[in-house]
Scaffold this motif. Structure first.
Motif, PDB file in Angstrom:
ATOM      1  N   ILE A   1      11.469 -32.469  61.279  1.00 23.46           N
ATOM      2  CA  ILE A   1      11.736 -33.913  61.261  1.00 23.46           C
ATOM      3  C   ILE A   1      13.167 -34.104  60.769  1.00 23.46           C
ATOM      4  O   ILE A   1      13.519 -33.667  59.671  1.00 23.46           O
TER       5      ILE A   1
ATOM      6  N   ALA B   1      14.317 -38.725  53.737  1.00 24.44           N
ATOM      7  CA  ALA B   1      13.758 -37.363  53.704  1.00 24.44           C
ATOM      8  C   ALA B   1      12.762 -37.232  52.545  1.00 24.44           C
ATOM      9  O   ALA B   1      11.677 -36.652  52.701  1.00 24.44           O
TER      10      ALA B   1
ATOM     11  N   THR C   1       8.699 -36.690  52.892  1.00 23.12           N
ATOM     12  CA  THR C   1       8.130 -35.514  52.217  1.00 23.12           C
ATOM     13  C   THR C   1       6.974 -35.923  51.302  1.00 23.12           C
ATOM     14  O   THR C   1       5.931 -35.250  51.267  1.00 23.12           O
TER      15      THR C   1
ATOM     16  N   SER D   1      11.750 -29.806  52.106  1.00 18.17           N
ATOM     17  CA  SER D   1      12.679 -30.915  52.271  1.00 18.17           C
ATOM     18  C   SER D   1      14.098 -30.396  52.093  1.00 18.17           C
ATOM     19  O   SER D   1      14.398 -29.733  51.103  1.00 18.17           O
TER      20      SER D   1
ATOM     21  N   ILE E   1      11.624 -31.131  56.726  1.00 18.01           N
ATOM     22  CA  ILE E   1      12.114 -32.513  56.800  1.00 18.01           C
ATOM     23  C   ILE E   1      13.556 -32.464  56.312  1.00 18.01           C
ATOM     24  O   ILE E   1      13.808 -32.100  55.147  1.00 18.01           O
TER      25      ILE E   1
END
Length: 367
Positions: free
Chosen positions: A74, A82, A86, A102, A124
């Motif tokens: 992502i 972000a 997460t 993340s 992410i």
């Protein structure tokens, strides 16, 4: 429609219910089945419509916890987004051994490198930090099943076009691509179609946020007297949680100093605040440990915070759309909200534009 009818398992539906989510939103109803079936999708959906779960729920249905490779990526334009995505992902995994990482600038890259030594199925990331890892050869995207571009319009606005191109060159030929954007202009469509195969186009307009659940008022003052006018209003209202919007970082900093001196429970957030501190502030605000969040528009973009009663526009925004975006952070999910806009004589034209757009003459508040 229920989550079960959309193809979401009972385990995940139970997690949603435990978090107070019982029925799907419009974007979830329109997209989840097709995402589960592997279709490419371009979706027009703003913050507050449930778009994050629209892509996370099918991701968690399809992800393989035993996989030794990264299955889903992502990409999101800001660190704050972000972090938010997460947090939602961590709730959904609920005990399952799914590796979530993340990646964003301002966070120690060493800890990310350590995590990558284990099994990570979901990343992410912001574009810059992800490219750092690609160059270091610490991230391999060749076995990706799904790639999601979130807030595509903001990504383009912030100048990430070349970074997206670089990242997309690393993906396999057969990969599901999802693109979510608050607006669907020609630049976003061009970006999406460049990487997609026969995508479905889904559009969900955000509910009107300006009139129905939000009481709006204007306080006429001068720039010199604005601060005292704000304090008078805050003392009268004493909201549970509120956001105060300022035009610039400097004005936000100055307001925080004076408010802190006056004994208000407040913190400031803008792009010059160190990332780890911003994370702590946002966590405290979400936990209602902070009553007033003083923010600039850039720092607060994309943040979906529940429980905000009041919005105070200490400075009038330069664009009508920004005003609507700001006040839409209250009056969510059928709750009542309140917003107060402070103007001086120089703001009369922008105020007229706002009132013309929302087709409503905002009542004046006397203090």
């Amino acid at each position: 429609m229920t989550f079960k009818e959309l193809g979401i398992s009972e385990d995940i539906s139970k997690i949603l219910r435990n978090n107070g989510i019982k029925t799907p939103t419009e974007i979830q109803e329109k997209s989840i089945k097709d995402i589960l079936n592997g279709k490419d999708i371009i979706a027009e959906a703003q913050t507050g419509t449930g778009k994050t779960l629209a892509f996370l729920l099918p991701v968690f249905e399809n992800i393989n916890p035993t996989s030794k490779t990264i299955e889903c990526l992502i990409i999101t334009p800001t660190r704050e987004l972000a972090i938010q995505i997460t947090e939602e992902a961590e709730k959904l995994k609920a005990g399952k051994d799914i590796g979530i990482l993340s990646m964003y600038g301002g966070k120690d890259i060493g800890s990310q490198l350590n995590k990558l030594k284990g099994n990570i199925q979901l990343i992410i990331a912001t574009p810059g930090r992800l490219i750092d890892h690609i160059k270091r050869k610490t991230v391999d995207l060749k076995k990706l099943k799904t790639i999601i571009i979130d807030e595509a319009d903001q990504m383009l606005l912030m100048g990430f076009r070349n970074e997206i191109d670089t990242i997309m060159k690393e993906r396999p030929k057969k990969v599901q691509t999802l693109c979510f954007s608050a607006t669907m202009d020609s630049a976003v469509k061009k970006l999406a179609y460049r990487y997609m195969k026969e995508p479905l186009v889904i559009s969900v307009k955000k509910e009107e946020v300006t009139l129905e659940n939000i009481r709006q008022e204007v306080v006429e003052t001068t720039d010199r007297l604005k601060r005292e006018a704000l304090f008078t209003v805050l003392d009268e209202d004493n909201p549970f949680m509120a956001i105060i919007f300022c035009r610039t970082k400097r004005r936000a900093d100055e307001l925080e100093v004076v408010m802190h001196r006056r004994g208000y429970n407040c913190k400031v957030i803008h792009s010059d605040i160190p990332q780890n501190k911003r994370e702590r502030i946002m966590k405290s605000f979400r936990n209602a440990d902070i009553q007033y969040l003083i923010a600039t528009d850039v720092a607060s973009r994309g943040l979906d915070i529940s429980g905000v009663d009041n919005i105070y526009n200490y400075d009038i925004p330069e664009k009508v759309e920004t005003y609507i975006h700001r006040i839409g952070r209250t009056g969510r999910a059928g709750e009542k909200g309140y917003t107060c806009l402070f103007i001086d004589p120089n703001d009369s034209k922008i105020l007229a534009d706002i009132e013309n757009k929302i087709k409503f003459s905002i009542p004046r508040r006397s203090i």
